[in-house]
Write an enzyme that holds these catalytic residues in place. Structure first.
Site, PDB file in Angstrom:
ATOM      1  N   CYS A   1     -29.248 -25.301   8.459  1.00 18.75           N
ATOM      2  CA  CYS A   1     -27.923 -25.368   9.102  1.00 18.75           C
ATOM      3  C   CYS A   1     -28.022 -24.962  10.571  1.00 18.75           C
ATOM      4  O   CYS A   1     -27.356 -25.549  11.440  1.00 18.75           O
ATOM      5  CB  CYS A   1     -26.931 -24.456   8.389  1.00 18.75           C
ATOM      6  SG  CYS A   1     -26.738 -24.833   6.644  1.00 18.75           S
TER       7      CYS A   1
HETATM    8  C1  BEZ Z   1     -30.451 -24.049   4.945  1.00 21.88           C
HETATM    9  O1  BEZ Z   1     -29.621 -24.321   5.795  1.00 21.88           O
HETATM   10  O2  BEZ Z   1     -31.624 -23.868   5.227  1.00 21.88           O
HETATM   11  C2  BEZ Z   1     -30.052 -23.933   3.511  1.00 21.88           C
HETATM   12  C3  BEZ Z   1     -28.768 -23.558   3.162  1.00 21.88           C
HETATM   13  C4  BEZ Z   1     -28.426 -23.415   1.832  1.00 21.88           C
HETATM   14  C5  BEZ Z   1     -29.363 -23.663   0.844  1.00 21.88           C
HETATM   15  C6  BEZ Z   1     -30.647 -24.081   1.212  1.00 21.88           C
HETATM   16  C7  BEZ Z   1     -30.992 -24.204   2.543  1.00 21.88           C
END
Ligand code: BEZ
Length: 211
Positions: free
Chosen positions: A45
């Site tokens: 994210c």
């Molecule tokens: C991420 O943004 O890396 C992420 C967010 C939630 C679950 C898995 C990865």
């Protein structure tokens, strides 16, 4: 009920990192992107929001306003934005909705319980100036989206909303486009003075008409 292409994008008011926003007022007469991410302070994210910020001038050029959302509260968003700016070398100026009560997530069906009961998936909606949904993509938490692809789709949507054309596989702005199926070849020759190449009666190309 889940949303489909061509449906009206549900309007809402929400708290965001730039204050309270009414979606329709925020979008005005332009185009919009509403996209969810699973959670703040997560790696993929962080890169997605950073990339979106770095492409701000590309979105602005296309008259597109961007709006991110997750179910985290405002203070968490505000702290995380500092990390995004620091690590992705950007300046996040677009609003991030604090959707702790899941109003927006539920309106746009962004929680897919078999993927996660609590987090939003990576949904992305392109909303046209008529406030209708023009595109939806949904990615899993583990896969960051390609924001150049989002720009490419916007280019196609904006072009095909103005001209009777469609865009072929992997098309990029500047390349030839396809004459719309509803246009006869005789009419196409009149409509597209740069020329029409007939490969098959149903497969006809013309140079991009708005260049
Ligand atoms: C991420 O943004 O890396 C992420 C967010 C939630 C679950 C898995 C990865």
């Amino acid at each position: 009920m889940s949303l489909r292409l061509g449906d009206a994008a549900p309007n809402f008011k929400a708290q965001t990192t730039i204050g309270e926003i009414d979606l329709y007022e925020y979008l005005g007469t332009g185009w919009g992107i509403l996209f969810s991410h699973p959670a703040d302070y997560t790696p993929v994210c962080t890169t997605e929001l950073g990339k979106t910020a770095l492409l701000a001038t590309e979105f602005a050029k296309r008259n597109v306003k961007v709006l991110a959302v997750s179910v985290d509260p405002l203070d968490k968003h505000q702290g995380w934005v500092k990390d995004i700016n620091e690590t992705q070398h950007c300046d996040v100026t677009f609003p991030i909705i604090a959707d702790a009560d899941r109003t927006v997530a539920n309106l746009y069906d962004m929680i897919h319980p078999n993927a996660s009961e609590t987090f939003t998936v990576r949904s992305l909606f392109i909303i046209g100036p008529d406030k209708k949904i023009k595109l939806m993509i949904i990615y899993p938490a583990s896969t960051g989206r390609n924001f150049f692809e989002v720009l490419r789709v916007i280019d196609s949507l904006q072009l095909t909303s103005q001209y009777s054309v469609a865009t072929p596989a992997d098309w990029k702005s500047g390349e030839d486009v396809i004459v719309g199926l509803g246009v006869s070849t005789e009419d196409a020759i009149k409509k597209f003075p740069k020329g029409v190449k007939v490969v098959k009666p149903y497969l006809r190309y013309t140079p991009q008409p708005n260049l």
